[in-house]
Design a protein around this motif. Structure first.
Motif, PDB file in Angstrom:
ATOM      1  N   ARG A  82       2.024   4.241  -3.226  1.00 19.44           N
ATOM      2  CA  ARG A  82       1.676   5.043  -4.387  1.00 19.44           C
ATOM      3  C   ARG A  82       0.520   4.395  -5.124  1.00 19.44           C
ATOM      4  NH1 ARG A  82       7.762   6.244  -6.293  1.00 19.44           N
ATOM      5  NH2 ARG A  82       8.175   4.527  -4.874  1.00 19.44           N
ATOM      6  N   LEU A  83       0.395   3.099  -5.015  1.00 18.31           N
ATOM      7  CA  LEU A  83      -0.807   2.393  -5.440  1.00 18.31           C
ATOM      8  C   LEU A  83      -1.022   1.242  -4.486  1.00 18.31           C
ATOM      9  CD1 LEU A  83       0.585  -0.250  -6.606  1.00 18.31           C
ATOM     10  CD2 LEU A  83       0.265   0.738  -8.827  1.00 18.31           C
ATOM     11  N   GLY A  84      -2.029   0.438  -4.736  1.00 22.11           N
ATOM     12  CA  GLY A  84      -2.237  -0.748  -3.934  1.00 22.11           C
ATOM     13  C   GLY A  84      -1.952  -1.980  -4.772  1.00 22.11           C
ATOM     14  N   ALA A  85      -1.349  -3.002  -4.165  1.00 26.74           N
ATOM     15  CA  ALA A  85      -1.064  -4.231  -4.906  1.00 26.74           C
ATOM     16  C   ALA A  85      -1.156  -5.418  -3.963  1.00 26.74           C
ATOM     17  CB  ALA A  85       0.313  -4.158  -5.548  1.00 26.74           C
ATOM     18  N   HIS A  86      -1.591  -6.537  -4.515  1.00 25.87           N
ATOM     19  CA  HIS A  86      -1.730  -7.739  -3.697  1.00 25.87           C
ATOM     20  C   HIS A  86      -1.204  -8.954  -4.438  1.00 25.87           C
ATOM     21  CE1 HIS A  86      -3.489 -10.641  -0.935  1.00 25.87           C
ATOM     22  NE2 HIS A  86      -3.914 -11.290  -1.999  1.00 25.87           N
ATOM     23  N   LEU A  87      -0.420  -9.778  -3.734  1.00 26.24           N
ATOM     24  CA  LEU A  87       0.074 -11.023  -4.292  1.00 26.24           C
ATOM     25  C   LEU A  87      -0.500 -12.198  -3.515  1.00 26.24           C
ATOM     26  CD1 LEU A  87       3.899 -10.313  -4.701  1.00 26.24           C
ATOM     27  CD2 LEU A  87       2.203 -10.470  -6.515  1.00 26.24           C
ATOM     28  N   PRO A  88      -1.249 -13.061  -4.177  1.00 29.58           N
ATOM     29  CA  PRO A  88      -1.769 -14.267  -3.506  1.00 29.58           C
ATOM     30  C   PRO A  88      -0.619 -15.190  -3.107  1.00 29.58           C
ATOM     31  CG  PRO A  88      -2.756 -13.953  -5.696  1.00 29.58           C
ATOM     32  CD  PRO A  88      -1.621 -12.996  -5.580  1.00 29.58           C
ATOM     33  N   PRO A  89      -0.896 -16.140  -2.206  1.00 29.30           N
ATOM     34  CA  PRO A  89       0.177 -17.030  -1.734  1.00 29.30           C
ATOM     35  C   PRO A  89       0.815 -17.825  -2.870  1.00 29.30           C
ATOM     36  CG  PRO A  89      -1.781 -17.237  -0.361  1.00 29.30           C
ATOM     37  CD  PRO A  89      -2.165 -16.394  -1.531  1.00 29.30           C
ATOM     38  N   LEU A 132       8.364  -8.424  -8.156  1.00 29.42           N
ATOM     39  CA  LEU A 132       6.913  -8.206  -8.105  1.00 29.42           C
ATOM     40  C   LEU A 132       6.621  -7.028  -7.187  1.00 29.42           C
ATOM     41  CD1 LEU A 132       5.894 -11.929  -7.619  1.00 29.42           C
ATOM     42  CD2 LEU A 132       5.490 -10.564  -9.668  1.00 29.42           C
ATOM     43  N   TRP A 143       8.670  -4.497  -3.933  1.00 21.82           N
ATOM     44  CA  TRP A 143       9.980  -4.134  -3.382  1.00 21.82           C
ATOM     45  C   TRP A 143       9.839  -2.921  -2.476  1.00 21.82           C
ATOM     46  CZ3 TRP A 143       7.968  -2.625  -7.914  1.00 21.82           C
ATOM     47  CH2 TRP A 143       7.978  -1.250  -8.194  1.00 21.82           C
ATOM     48  N   HIS A 151      10.748 -11.624  -5.601  1.00 23.45           N
ATOM     49  CA  HIS A 151      10.839 -12.075  -6.990  1.00 23.45           C
ATOM     50  C   HIS A 151      10.033 -13.341  -7.224  1.00 23.45           C
ATOM     51  CE1 HIS A 151      14.038  -9.541  -8.825  1.00 23.45           C
ATOM     52  NE2 HIS A 151      14.385  -9.354  -7.572  1.00 23.45           N
ATOM     53  N   SER A 152       9.357 -13.390  -8.370  1.00 22.04           N
ATOM     54  CA  SER A 152       8.791 -14.653  -8.829  1.00 22.04           C
ATOM     55  C   SER A 152       9.739 -15.224  -9.879  1.00 22.04           C
ATOM     56  CB  SER A 152       7.420 -14.435  -9.450  1.00 22.04           C
ATOM     57  OG  SER A 152       7.559 -13.843 -10.719  1.00 22.04           O
ATOM     58  N   GLN A 169       0.858  -1.176   0.000  1.00 21.21           N
ATOM     59  CA  GLN A 169       0.000   0.000   0.000  1.00 21.21           C
ATOM     60  C   GLN A 169       0.890   1.220   0.000  1.00 21.21           C
ATOM     61  OE1 GLN A 169      -3.124   0.676  -0.355  1.00 21.21           O
ATOM     62  NE2 GLN A 169      -3.792  -1.466  -0.519  1.00 21.21           N
TER      63      GLN A 169
END
Lengths: 219, 219
Positions: free
Chosen positions: A15-22, A47, A49, A38-39, A13
């Motif tokens: 400058r923007l919002g981002a979500h990575l699933p498990p 992904l 940082w 990293h993926s 959360q």
DNA sequence: AGGTGTATGTCGCAT
DNA sequence: ATGCGACGTACACCT
């Protein structure tokens, strides 16, 4: 450096919002205080940082990273598969060549490779919409506005047109013309430049390097 | 993914030239065919890298990476400290909440924050050089071409000038003027805009969020 | 600290 | 393929 491989979930959360699933990912913690997730895809880009300065707080199952301006990265560790640390010591650092700075430095001593008989008025000549790479005078006493690029693209031509328009308001500099210099100029940029009465000069880097500078050749 | 930690030396020749003296570094080989050399600094950026498609040839003491357009990365391995491979499986990928989209959505319901009395003709009004963010009419019946940016830079002004020029060819839309809207507009962009008779409006994001929309307040 | 220009920018998307 | 715009651009350099 610390390499943490884990099944994890990430929320950013800021400058923007981002979500990575498990999923299983690499969490890279560098000695400079940065952290990156990293993926196995996305080439060299992580992904998510956070760059230093940031505060990294770690518990058994969570890494929380916060930055001054309200940015926040939450990594939930579901399962740690590997956790490896290594001291890499100092890095001697990176030497680069062929960037615009080198081009400019070479050209400064080889003005005649851009056009015969040029004399330098000023490098990085300031205007209120940005600095002009070279401002020169030609043998006829005309002022020449020069933009240097590594690769000559359309946007560089537009930049040059702006500078010329801006400087043409100054009666002390008139008459005025423009020159576009690059190691390589793309066809469409050439077309645009010529339609704007801008002369294009291509000078391959090798050619620049193999010649002696004007300045040097005076002595 | 493969994590190779080694004392190595790297040479890149391509769009520029770069050289890394021997030191301990992380070589990251991803399943997507990319390769990146990381030091313990530089936050999320590798010192050197090559993105796919590229050919990676490996021997005992050397990794050679080449790309179609004559780019080349040579990694000389002086000493391998660790070589770890892991199958991460598919990554479910990243979900983002855009900012640019939100900005436009908010403004659409708050046209009066850009200028009093504006009415919307069309959002994303199509031209043959791209869509105009907002096309509006003002209280005097004049058409207003509006470009919205998160950060207002010079290139956005140029974009707006192109749209205005293009639309001014249409007699149905005349007379016509332009408006540059952003949460923040940089000084040089302001100078350029004003010299082109373009009005600049800065609207901080917080201000947008805290107000009710025009549309909503009608009911 | 804030502003500006460069970048091996990279990444999409449209042409 | 090329052009164009967006990016959590990052980053160095300057005031």
């Amino acid at each position: 450096m610390r390499l943490l491989i884990a099944k994890c979930e990430v929320v950013y959360q800021g400058r923007l919002g981002a979500h990575l699933p498990p999923a299983i990912r690499l969490v890279l913690l560098k000695a400079d205080g940065s952290i990156a997730v990293h993926s196995d895809t996305k080439a060299y880009k992580p992904l998510n940082w956070m760059s230093p300065p940031c505060e990294i707080i770690e518990t058994e199952e969570k890494i929380t990273v916060t930055k001054a301006k309200g940015e926040r990265l939450d990594i939930t560790l579901h399962e740690v598969l590997s956790d490896y640390r290594i001291d890499m010591g100092e890095d001697p650092g990176l030497a680069k060549d062929g960037v615009e700075a080198e081009l400019q430095a070479l050209l400064r001593d080889r003005l005649n490779m851009m056009e015969d008989g040029l004399t330098l008025i000023r490098r990085e000549y300031p205007t209120d919409i940005g600095p002009v790479d070279f401002l020169c005078r030609d043998t006829a006493g005309e002022t020449v506005v020069i933009e240097v690029k590594r690769i000559g693209e359309i946007s560089g031509v537009e930049q040059l047109v702006r500078y010329r328009d801006r400087l043409s308001l100054d009666p002390l500099l008139a008459p005025l013309r423009a020159l576009y210099v690059a190691t390589k100029i793309k066809p469409q940029a050439k077309v645009l430049a010529e339609s704007q009465d801008i002369r294009c000069v291509e000078i391959p880097l090798e050619k620049l390097r193999e010649t002696e500078g004007t300045r040097l050749s005076l002595f």
